[in-house]
Design a protein around this motif. Structure first.
Motif, PDB file in Angstrom:
ATOM      1  N   HIS A  50       0.833  -1.207   0.000  1.00 47.83           N
ATOM      2  CA  HIS A  50       0.000   0.000   0.000  1.00 47.83           C
ATOM      3  C   HIS A  50       0.870   1.260   0.000  1.00 47.83           C
ATOM      4  CE1 HIS A  50      -3.427  -2.596   0.949  1.00 47.83           C
ATOM      5  NE2 HIS A  50      -2.661  -3.153   1.872  1.00 47.83           N
TER       6      HIS A  50
ATOM      7  N   SER B   6       1.824   3.348  -2.304  1.00 46.94           N
ATOM      8  CA  SER B   6       1.315   4.517  -3.028  1.00 46.94           C
ATOM      9  C   SER B   6       0.273   5.268  -2.213  1.00 46.94           C
ATOM     10  CB  SER B   6       0.717   4.097  -4.373  1.00 46.94           C
ATOM     11  OG  SER B   6       1.725   3.645  -5.245  1.00 46.94           O
ATOM     12  N   ALA B   7      -0.703   4.554  -1.674  1.00 53.49           N
ATOM     13  CA  ALA B   7      -1.761   5.201  -0.903  1.00 53.49           C
ATOM     14  C   ALA B   7      -1.208   5.843   0.369  1.00 53.49           C
ATOM     15  CB  ALA B   7      -2.844   4.186  -0.555  1.00 53.49           C
ATOM     16  N   TYR B   8      -0.289   5.152   1.027  1.00 54.44           N
ATOM     17  CA  TYR B   8       0.264   5.674   2.274  1.00 54.44           C
ATOM     18  C   TYR B   8       1.103   6.922   2.012  1.00 54.44           C
ATOM     19  CZ  TYR B   8       2.374   5.646   6.939  1.00 54.44           C
ATOM     20  OH  TYR B   8       2.782   5.994   8.210  1.00 54.44           O
TER      21      TYR B   8
ATOM     22  N   ASP C 274       0.939   8.903  -0.568  1.00 56.64           N
ATOM     23  CA  ASP C 274       0.086   9.979  -1.074  1.00 56.64           C
ATOM     24  C   ASP C 274      -0.496  10.815   0.052  1.00 56.64           C
ATOM     25  OD1 ASP C 274       0.490   9.446  -3.738  1.00 56.64           O
ATOM     26  OD2 ASP C 274      -1.423   8.424  -4.054  1.00 56.64           O
ATOM     27  N   PHE C 275      -0.826  10.179   1.160  1.00 51.39           N
ATOM     28  CA  PHE C 275      -1.353  10.931   2.303  1.00 51.39           C
ATOM     29  C   PHE C 275      -0.383  12.040   2.689  1.00 51.39           C
ATOM     30  CE2 PHE C 275      -1.212  11.721   6.849  1.00 51.39           C
ATOM     31  CZ  PHE C 275      -2.505  12.146   7.107  1.00 51.39           C
TER      32      PHE C 275
ATOM     33  N   ASN D 158       0.044  14.836  -0.022  1.00 53.63           N
ATOM     34  CA  ASN D 158      -1.118  15.721  -0.106  1.00 53.63           C
ATOM     35  C   ASN D 158      -1.244  16.633   1.104  1.00 53.63           C
ATOM     36  OD1 ASN D 158      -1.804  14.564  -2.565  1.00 53.63           O
ATOM     37  ND2 ASN D 158      -3.181  13.064  -1.648  1.00 53.63           N
TER      38      ASN D 158
ATOM     39  N   ASP E  79       2.133  12.661 -10.693  1.00 52.19           N
ATOM     40  CA  ASP E  79       1.813  11.239 -10.558  1.00 52.19           C
ATOM     41  C   ASP E  79       3.016  10.353 -10.861  1.00 52.19           C
ATOM     42  OD1 ASP E  79      -0.774  11.869  -9.853  1.00 52.19           O
ATOM     43  OD2 ASP E  79      -1.623  11.472 -11.833  1.00 52.19           O
TER      44      ASP E  79
ATOM     45  N   ARG F 106       5.307  10.306  -7.893  1.00 55.16           N
ATOM     46  CA  ARG F 106       4.737   9.491  -6.819  1.00 55.16           C
ATOM     47  C   ARG F 106       4.947   8.001  -7.091  1.00 55.16           C
ATOM     48  NH1 ARG F 106      -0.153  12.320  -4.023  1.00 55.16           N
ATOM     49  NH2 ARG F 106       0.171  14.525  -4.506  1.00 55.16           N
ATOM     50  N   GLU F 107       4.792   7.610  -8.341  1.00 60.53           N
ATOM     51  CA  GLU F 107       5.004   6.207  -8.699  1.00 60.53           C
ATOM     52  C   GLU F 107       6.463   5.799  -8.487  1.00 60.53           C
ATOM     53  OE1 GLU F 107       3.661   5.783 -12.682  1.00 60.53           O
ATOM     54  OE2 GLU F 107       1.567   6.247 -12.205  1.00 60.53           O
TER      55      GLU F 107
END
Length: 294
Positions: free
Chosen positions: A158, A160-162, A164-165, A168, A179, A182-183
């Motif tokens: 996880h 990417s999701a973690y 991204d928090f 952001n 993006d 981030r990847e």
């Protein structure tokens, strides 16, 4: 720009490098949860006049092999090895986030290799306002990342999701971190050992704080610039004022406009301009006759 590797203490360290080999140098150190790619657009702006090297910290991204520990003294020694392997001259080391904590350890343990140093958007363990920062509930991840094994278990798969928090919440405008960047950052921590290495930086904070406290007050004559994004919470004066009694007698602070925490992603042009100006200021000061220096 060239991507290559250097071997340091049995570890393979991936580096991005550009610029004339004999030019004055920058060594750029990323933080969490990023890789050397954070400095991609900064390097391109500096490379005409400077030799610029940006490593992936040990076990992150293209770097292979787990360092024996995540304490900043160990990482600083490895980064000194990178600087020496690359033959960097008239060196200014600049570190963001955890990279800035490594810069402080370099100042403390290896000042002789530095012409100057830049610390960006970070508090130094054991150095004011450290105690205030770690009591702030908004900085909950310091404690979470230090828990043995649990962060790896929950974040693995996880990333990417973690990440991204944080991108952001801590940036002025999340859209400034593209993006594709981030990847790249998520892939840099995709291996289980990479996550372990990154969380290990947080688990070493008590050891870092103890080492810094033992050093406190011993003078460090290297010129230091402390940078902070304009939208980063906290007063820059608290950080600069904390560094002076920790031994940095020649520290000044400055703000990078239109940026939160991730200054290299958010405003690479302004960061490159400020870094180049700092290097020029150091060179000018060192060339003045001794009797004329302030």
């Amino acid at each position: 720009m060239q991507i290559s590797t250097v071997e340091i203490e049995g570890l393979s360290i991936a580096i991005r490098e550009a610029g004339p080999p004999e030019a004055p140098a920058f060594l750029l150190l990323h933080g969490w949860p990023q890789s050397s790619y954070a400095f991609e657009r900064v390097i391109s702006r500096l490379a005409a006049d400077y030799r610029v090297v940006a490593p992936d910290l040990p076990c992150i991204g293209g770097s292979q092999g787990m360092p024996r520990a995540g304490d900043k003294r160990t990482l600083a020694r490895l980064m000194r090895g990178v600087a020496e392997a690359c033959g960097l001259r008239h060196l200014v080391v600049a570190g963001h986030d955890v990279g800035g904590q490594i810069v402080f350890a370099l100042l403390r343990d290896h000042p002789e290799i530095l012409s100057g140093a830049v610390i960006m958007d970070v508090v130094i363990p054991g150095v004011a306002p450290w105690e205030k920062v770690i009591r702030n509930p908004r900085i909950w991840h310091f404690a979470f990342h230090a828990v043995p094994a649990l962060p790896e278990t929950l974040v693995s798969g996880h990333q990417s999701a973690y990440f991204d928090f944080f991108f952001n919440v801590l940036s002025k405008d999340g859209a400034s971190i593209a993006d594709d960047a981030r990847e790249i950052y998520a892939r840099a921590y995709s291996r289980s050992e990479s996550l372990q290495a990154g969380f290990g930086w947080y688990r070493a904070f008590p050891e870092d704080a103890e080492a810094n406290a033992k050093w406190a007050g011993k003078p460090i004559a290297v010129p230091v610039l402390y940078l902070r994004g304009a939208a980063e919470p906290g007063e820059i004066g608290d950080y600069v004022d904390g560094l002076r009694p920790a031994g940095l007698s020649k520290v000044v602070g400055d703000i990078i406009a239109d940026s939160g925490h991730f200054v290299a992603d958010e405003n690479p042009e302004a960061l490159a301009i400020r870094l180049a100006r700092f290097h020029r200021e150091i060179s000018a000061a060192s060339s003045e006759p001794t009797g004329r220096r302030a």
